[in-house]
Enzyme design. Structure first.
Site, mmCIF file in Angstrom:
data_model
loop_
_atom_site.group_PDB
_atom_site.id
_atom_site.type_symbol
_atom_site.label_atom_id
_atom_site.label_comp_id
_atom_site.label_asym_id
_atom_site.label_seq_id
_atom_site.Cartn_x
_atom_site.Cartn_y
_atom_site.Cartn_z
ATOM 1 N N LEU A 1 -4.865 109.838 -22.760
ATOM 2 C CA LEU A 1 -3.794 110.315 -23.634
ATOM 3 C C LEU A 1 -2.934 109.174 -24.139
ATOM 4 C CD1 LEU A 1 -2.549 113.489 -21.712
ATOM 5 C CD2 LEU A 1 -3.999 113.414 -23.753
ATOM 6 N N SER A 2 -2.866 108.099 -23.371
ATOM 7 C CA SER A 2 -2.048 106.957 -23.761
ATOM 8 C C SER A 2 -2.588 105.713 -23.085
ATOM 9 C CB SER A 2 -0.581 107.176 -23.361
ATOM 10 O OG SER A 2 0.227 106.111 -23.799
#
Length: 416
Positions: free
Chosen positions: A82-83
């Site tokens: 996600l990041s």
């Protein structure tokens, strides 16, 4: 209060040694990026020599924090990233393409760790302004804390949807998106000053094919791309998330084919493609290790329908089941229950021969089609694509010639 033990004592020499180690790690990373020819300005190189990455990557060993690789910092329940802190060389490439200047006002979409915002702050200097937006409140809070600790409390960190930008802080001389975007949101375009530049990793095909493109805004509202870079980013999330524009079909263990959702696909037949024997043919076309041929996959996508990309795990590669050329990220074409993909074999010390391997009931015809496309490409070997972005609603007659890509807020043309 008891007496301190030897384990509690940290000497001045040890502190200085630790600082020296971090400084050396930074110097080594800068040397690596410089050796790849990425730095084009002293300002960006100085920023990399200054920003203390270890302060933004808590929980990661310092030598890992300074490795020239991606560091995933947050994952979804299913394990997808996600990041992340992007590969430092790619970060440097994007910053050089952004062409930040002292006193610029700049917007970043996708704060993540905050490292990129800190680098930007170094380049714009004390009289510049950096605003950065992060969708997840936990990441925004951590980045805000890390930026303050690292000496950049002036950077404005906003928790929100990056597609909306920050109108109250604009107009912006520069905008950079550090996540894979499906579109150039109209609100961001509106907040970019005329003559300004936006750098965006734009997904140009539902298979995930992405290019980091530097666009300059003209008074007409048209964005003209100056150059495109091969890249891969975690998809942008929020209102602009269109990850469903692509479809992934499992072909075997560790093997999927990623196709555009707009293509007509017989998923049942395509899933059986690898049960057919390999049809291998070689083209007599040779590419050198340093030849500027990185956009061959994009050229195929814009010159033929049913473009796709194969995703193959290491076990599947080692088994000999399927091994597409990594150079073009599994570039392939599909038709019915047949796939054909690019491969290479060594030709000389620094060159390879292009080939095609097909699986499926119509492998002879699809192989011949791909080889003809490669011969067409080889006649001119086009380098950089010419990518232009128009506001949605622009009449066809005002579009530049080339392949058209439609997005909710943007009409793109790609020519060569």
């Amino acid at each position: 209060m008891g007496a301190a033990t030897n384990l509690d004592v940290v000497t001045t020499d040890e502190i200085e040694s630790s600082r020296t180690d971090f400084a050396q790690l930074r110097a080594d990373l800068v040397s690596h990026i410089r050796g790849r020819g990425t730095f084009r300005t002293a300002a960006v190189e100085k920023a990399f020599n200054t920003v203390e990455r270890e302060l933004f990557l808590g929980g990661i060993e310092p030598d890992q924090a300074y490795r020239p690789r991606v560091n995933v910092t947050k994952r979804a329940v299913d394990g997808t990233a996600l990041s992340s802190a992007s590969d430092p060389n790619l970060v440097a490439t994007q910053l050089e393409d952004l062409d930040l200047q002292p006193e610029h006002t700049a917007l970043e979409i996708g704060t993540a760790t905050g490292i990129n915002a800190a680098l930007m702050a170094e380049v714009v200097g004390p009289h510049g302004k950096i605003v950065t937006i992060e969708l997840d409140d936990d990441l925004a809070a951590t980045a805000r804390e890390s930026l303050t600790t690292a000496g950049y409390p002036q950077i404005k960190v906003i928790c929100g949807d990056g597609a909306a930008g920050s109108g109250q802080d604009g107009p912006f001389d520069r905008v950079i998106i550090t996540a894979g975007a499906w579109d150039i949101p109209a609100q961001l375009r509106a907040q970019l000053a005329v003559g300004g530049r936006i750098v965006v990793p734009l997904r140009l095909h539902g298979s995930g094919l992405t290019r980091s493109i530097a666009f300059d805004l003209h008074p007409s509202g048209v964005l003209t791309g100056s150059h495109a870079r091969v890249c891969g980013f975690v998809p942008m999330r929020g209102t602009s998330d269109n990850t469903r524009e692509g479809t992934s079909i499992r072909l075997a263990d560790e093997v999927t084919i990623n196709v555009d959702a707009q293509d007509t696909v017989d998923e049942v037949a395509l899933a059986q493609a690898l049960t057919h024997p390999a049809n291998e043919q070689w083209t007599g076309i040779f590419v050198g290790d340093y030849d500027p041929v990185e956009h061959l996959d994009l050229w195929l996508a814009t010159n033929s329908g049913n473009f796709a990309r194969l995703s193959v795990g290491s076990t599947a590669r080692k088994s000999g089941l399927i091994a597409p050329a990594p150079r073009w990220a599994g570039a392939a074409l599909h038709d019915g229950g047949t796939i054909a993909y690019l491969v290479v074999r060594q030709h000389g010390p620094i060159s390879d021969e292009l080939g095609v391997i097909a699986h499926g009931p119509d492998s002879d015809r699809l192989t011949a089609h791909v080889i003809e496309l490669l011969r067409q490409w080889n006649r001119t070997r086009p380098g950089q694509p010419i990518i232009t972005a128009y506001p949605a609603g622009t009449p066809d007659g005002l579009l530049a010639p080339g392949t058209r890509i439609e997005r909710p807020d943007t009409r793109l043309t790609i020519s060569w």
